[in-house]
Design an enzyme around this catalytic site. Sequence first.
Site, PDB file in Angstrom:
ATOM      1  N   ASP A  10      87.548  40.083  35.486  1.00  0.00           N
ATOM      2  CA  ASP A  10      86.882  38.975  36.154  1.00  0.00           C
ATOM      3  C   ASP A  10      85.711  39.500  36.982  1.00  0.00           C
ATOM      4  O   ASP A  10      85.890  40.371  37.838  1.00  0.00           O
ATOM      5  CB  ASP A  10      87.853  38.232  37.069  1.00  0.00           C
ATOM      6  CG  ASP A  10      88.882  37.427  36.294  1.00  0.00           C
ATOM      7  OD1 ASP A  10      88.558  36.970  35.184  1.00  0.00           O
ATOM      8  OD2 ASP A  10      90.006  37.248  36.795  1.00  0.00           O
ATOM      9  N   ASP A 151      92.920  30.768  29.845  1.00  0.00           N
ATOM     10  CA  ASP A 151      92.980  31.633  31.023  1.00  0.00           C
ATOM     11  C   ASP A 151      93.583  30.838  32.167  1.00  0.00           C
ATOM     12  O   ASP A 151      93.005  29.833  32.597  1.00  0.00           O
ATOM     13  CB  ASP A 151      91.568  32.112  31.365  1.00  0.00           C
ATOM     14  CG  ASP A 151      91.541  33.104  32.525  1.00  0.00           C
ATOM     15  OD1 ASP A 151      92.593  33.347  33.144  1.00  0.00           O
ATOM     16  OD2 ASP A 151      90.446  33.627  32.810  1.00  0.00           O
ATOM     17  N   GLY A 173      98.475  37.823  32.973  1.00  0.00           N
ATOM     18  CA  GLY A 173      98.391  38.578  34.218  1.00  0.00           C
ATOM     19  C   GLY A 173      99.709  38.599  34.958  1.00  0.00           C
ATOM     20  O   GLY A 173     100.750  38.949  34.401  1.00  0.00           O
TER      21      GLY A 173
END
Length: 198
Positions: A10, A151, A173
Amino acid sequence: ESGVDFFHCDVMDGHFVPNLMLSTEIIKAMKRRYSTPLDLHFMVERPENMLAWFPFGEGDLVSIHYESTPHVCRALEMIRLRGATPILALNPATPLECAREALDSIGALLVMTVNPGFAAQKMTPSALDKIRRARALLEKWGRPGLPIQVDGNCNYAHIPQMEAAGANIFVVGSSSVFSAALGVEKGWEKTCACLNNR
């Protein structure tokens, strides 16, 4: 070592989203150290002014947000000319129709399932329906094979639902691969076990 497909990084400028990360030096160091392709997600204003600062090319993915620049197709073309796959990112409230005019410029569509800028958010209630509508529209627009990346809150319960709705690429994540309870290796194994396409 676990065999992940991409390192999702990111890039935030503190303006388009409130946070500030990851720096050019960190990403350059990753590119030098690892052969795993990068998946650079630019959450910045005017990404076309920053693309040259970052190392990416053949085999990498690079996404920019529809709202981030008035020159969306120019920025996507800059990415394509360097050999990476250009991706257009749509925030939860951004209409899918916004992708239509950029279809010839992208190699994938990123459907944000949370508001960008912070980890550990819950998936927005409309996310699964938006993925389904995105897949249907891509078929209608003559791009049925265009990958859909998702995402946000890609956990073990949501990943199969996202895949069934039409998603192909999953940004994972803290709610899956980086599970504190399992560790990266076991978290990756459990994530892969959720998918039909692996």
